[in-house]
Design a protein around this motif. Structure first.
Motif, PDB file in Angstrom:
ATOM      1  N   SER A   1       0.711  -1.458  -0.113  1.00  0.00           N
ATOM      2  CA  SER A   1       0.021   0.113   0.477  1.00  0.00           C
ATOM      3  C   SER A   1       1.003   1.350  -0.520  1.00  0.00           C
ATOM      4  O   SER A   1       2.021   0.568  -0.031  1.00  0.00           O
TER       5      SER A   1
ATOM      6  N   GLU B   1       0.955   3.258   2.263  1.00  0.00           N
ATOM      7  CA  GLU B   1       0.918   4.094   3.437  1.00  0.00           C
ATOM      8  C   GLU B   1       2.680   3.233   3.988  1.00  0.00           C
ATOM      9  O   GLU B   1       3.582   3.597   4.653  1.00  0.00           O
ATOM     10  N   GLU B   2       2.778   1.551   3.737  1.00  0.00           N
ATOM     11  CA  GLU B   2       4.070   1.025   3.693  1.00  0.00           C
ATOM     12  C   GLU B   2       5.001   1.416   2.898  1.00  0.00           C
ATOM     13  O   GLU B   2       6.003   1.278   3.719  1.00  0.00           O
TER      14      GLU B   2
ATOM     15  N   ALA C   1       5.217   4.453   1.845  1.00  0.00           N
ATOM     16  CA  ALA C   1       6.004   5.526   2.701  1.00  0.00           C
ATOM     17  C   ALA C   1       7.165   5.489   3.657  1.00  0.00           C
ATOM     18  O   ALA C   1       7.741   6.138   3.830  1.00  0.00           O
ATOM     19  N   PHE C   2       6.546   4.574   4.827  1.00  0.00           N
ATOM     20  CA  PHE C   2       7.218   3.440   5.642  1.00  0.00           C
ATOM     21  C   PHE C   2       8.299   3.184   5.271  1.00  0.00           C
ATOM     22  O   PHE C   2       9.760   3.543   6.270  1.00  0.00           O
TER      23      PHE C   2
ATOM     24  N   LYS D   1       1.019  -0.022  12.495  1.00  0.00           N
ATOM     25  CA  LYS D   1       0.298   0.666  11.495  1.00  0.00           C
ATOM     26  C   LYS D   1       0.224   1.822  12.401  1.00  0.00           C
ATOM     27  O   LYS D   1       0.829   2.918  11.301  1.00  0.00           O
TER      28      LYS D   1
ATOM     29  N   ALA E   1       2.719   5.213  10.732  1.00  0.00           N
ATOM     30  CA  ALA E   1       2.347   6.499  10.113  1.00  0.00           C
ATOM     31  C   ALA E   1       3.060   7.797  11.315  1.00  0.00           C
ATOM     32  O   ALA E   1       3.544   8.736  10.680  1.00  0.00           O
TER      33      ALA E   1
ATOM     34  N   VAL F   1       6.283   8.272   9.888  1.00  0.00           N
ATOM     35  CA  VAL F   1       6.154   8.788   8.497  1.00  0.00           C
ATOM     36  C   VAL F   1       5.751   9.970   9.088  1.00  0.00           C
ATOM     37  O   VAL F   1       6.673  11.059   8.897  1.00  0.00           O
TER      38      VAL F   1
END
Length: 511
Positions: A394, A396-397, A399-400, A423, A427, A430
């Motif tokens: 995804s 979000e993953e 970006a991390f 999760k 976030a 990040v």
């Protein structure tokens, strides 16, 4: 002592001049030397022969000759010297050695064996013998060395043993490599070929007779103690051992696997069969192309009766023998193989698409319920347990994980530790990368993964520490210090206690 050429020059100079001194000036020697050789020629003597001078050892020549004859020319010179010294000889050992050498040469002169050269015929003879091979992982190997007599074509095959099934497989591989079968196969009188001798006649092993009958050839053996009858194969053994066995003379590295030895034998055969032979002045491979037309045709299938019982390879690349599963190469799945026991080992033989039989597996005898497997028989598999590289599914993953390797390490360790709200913490990391640099957050995540700090405020705490003190250094406590209370206070317990210090109790207190 002048050599033959110098003597002839002296005599030629005398024939030209007719005077001793003039001939001496031409030949560059003394005129007495010219006179001596001229007189010897006139007397019918050979000028190049050394005149015998009386020696001290001449009195002991009869005894020396007697000792040489009694020992059939095998007695050593030092033994002879001790004998004649005890008889009164006072000369040196060097004189004795020369005399003994002369006596042995005279003894052998009348007893020398004369050989008639062997005129070979195409397609008639092939010889084989065995030589000691290199040691691989503490186990000795053997080299099967075959030699086609007319073309001088050589075949070298490494083997583990010299049993009849192994020899049968080697003969089949040799016949198929040369492309035909000669009329006779010559070898030694081993138990696999000759079981006994009756009245000087070799009694053949009936099993090798069946093998020879299957291939349409005849097994012959050499005479006992007469290696000259198959010198070609013995020479092949000598050459193969000198080149294939690791020694100081060839500086060859030791073999790590049996496959390396097989490849080296194949390369050796290609080299010797592709270079000009000193006796024929032609390459053995070229002569084999001519000889193959005189060889008998090969049977379609090898002689498999000696290989053991047949087995079908299962889908898991194993065969079952006496309720024990043994692995074979995975390429043989659904194929038919032959299995036999030799001592405490199981030997598996297979026939390839060309009809050549070869050993494909060898295992120690196993026990029912415990499969005997060899990892080399299976293709390499992916290490699923070792593949712990996170892959984003995804935005979000992604970006991390884009923060760096520290973020990936944090995710792996946090997941293994069963951390809650992973999760949300990802976030948060990040978001912190927007206040701090991505490199600082990644370094903090790596530190948290190593130290096992996965609480809610741990990442922020590590970032604050790094902002003041720089990158955090890991400190691990050694065994020199411990927070566990020791027992040093008990060391003096009971040393100063006296009878007056012990409180007295009465029966009422006990009640």
């Amino acid at each position: 002592m002048k050599n033959s050429r110098e003597i002839m020059e002296i005599l030629e100079a005398y024939d030209l001049t007719g005077r001793y001194r003039a001939a001496a000036e031409l030949a560059g020697c003394d005129h007495h030397t010219v006179a001596r050789y001229v007189k010897m020629r006139a007397a019918g003597q050979q000028p190049d022969k050394r005149r015998h001078r009386a020696r001290q050892i001449d009195d002991y020549l009869p005894k020396i000759e007697e000792l040489v004859v009694r020992s059939q020319g095998k007695i050593r010179a030092d033994v002879v010297h001790k004998r004649i010294t005890a008889m009164g000889f006072t000369g040196g050992e060097r004189t004795t050695r020369r005399t003994v050498a002369e006596a042995k040469a005279q003894f052998r002169a009348g007893r020398r064996r004369v050989y008639r050269p062997w005129v070979t015929e195409p397609g008639l003879w092939i010889q084989y013998d065995f030589g000691d091979g290199p040691v691989i992982k503490g186990r000795k190997t053997t080299l099967f060395c075959a030699w086609l007599a007319w073309s001088r074509f050589r075949v070298i095959i490494p083997i583990w043993d010299k049993t009849l099934p192994t020899i049968t497989a080697c003969l089949d591989a040799t016949f198929r490599r040369i492309g035909g079968i000669p009329a006779y196969v010559l070898t030694d009188n081993e138990k696999t070929v000759t079981t006994d001798h009756v009245a000087g006649i070799a009694v053949r092993n009936p099993e090798i007779v069946e093998v020879a009958r299957h291939y349409g050839t005849t097994i012959r053996t050499c005479l006992p103690a007469d290696p000259e009858t198959k010198g070609g194969s013995e020479s092949t053994v000598k050459i193969a051992k000198a080149d294939l066995v690791p020694k100081d003379a060839n500086l060859r590295e030791h073999y790590q696997t049996f496959g390396e030895l097989e490849a080296a034998c194949r390369q050796f055969c290609d080299e010797v069969n592709s270079r000009i032979h000193k006796a024929t002045r032609r390459k053995p491979a070229e002569r084999l192309a001519e000889e193959v037309h005189r060889l008998h045709p090969l049977p379609k299938s090898p002689f498999t009766a000696a290989f053991g019982t047949t087995r079908r390879v299962c889908w898991d690349s194993t065969i079952s023998v006496e309720a024990v599963r043994y692995s074979v190469p995975h390429k043989l799945i659904d194929a038919r193989v032959w299995a036999r026991f030799h001592g405490d080992e199981l030997i598996v033989t297979a026939v390839d698409e060309h009809g050549s039989a070869r050993e494909v597996a060898r295992h120690h005898r196993g026990q029912p319920g415990s499969p005997v497997l060899d990892d080399a028989h299976y293709p390499p598999r992916e290490d699923k347990t070792g593949d712990r590289t996170p892959r984003a599914t995804s935005a979000e993953e992604a970006a991390f994980l884009a923060l760096g390797p520290g973020a990936a390490s944090w995710l792996v360790e946090a997941a293994a530790a069963g951390v809650r709200r992973i999760k949300a913490k990802m976030a948060e990391a990040v978001a912190l990368s927007k206040l701090h640099s991505a490199a600082e957050v990644d370094r903090a995540l790596g530190t948290a993964a190593v130290t096992g700090r996965f609480a809610d405020k741990d990442l922020l705490s590590i970032l604050d520490y790094q902002a003041v003190h720089g990158p955090a250094e890991l400190h691990r406590r050694s065994e020199d210090h411990s927070l566990q209370p020791g027992t040093g206070a008990w060391s003096t317990f009971g040393l100063s206690t006296t009878a007056s210090d012990v409180p007295e109790y009465d029966e009422s207190d006990l009640a």
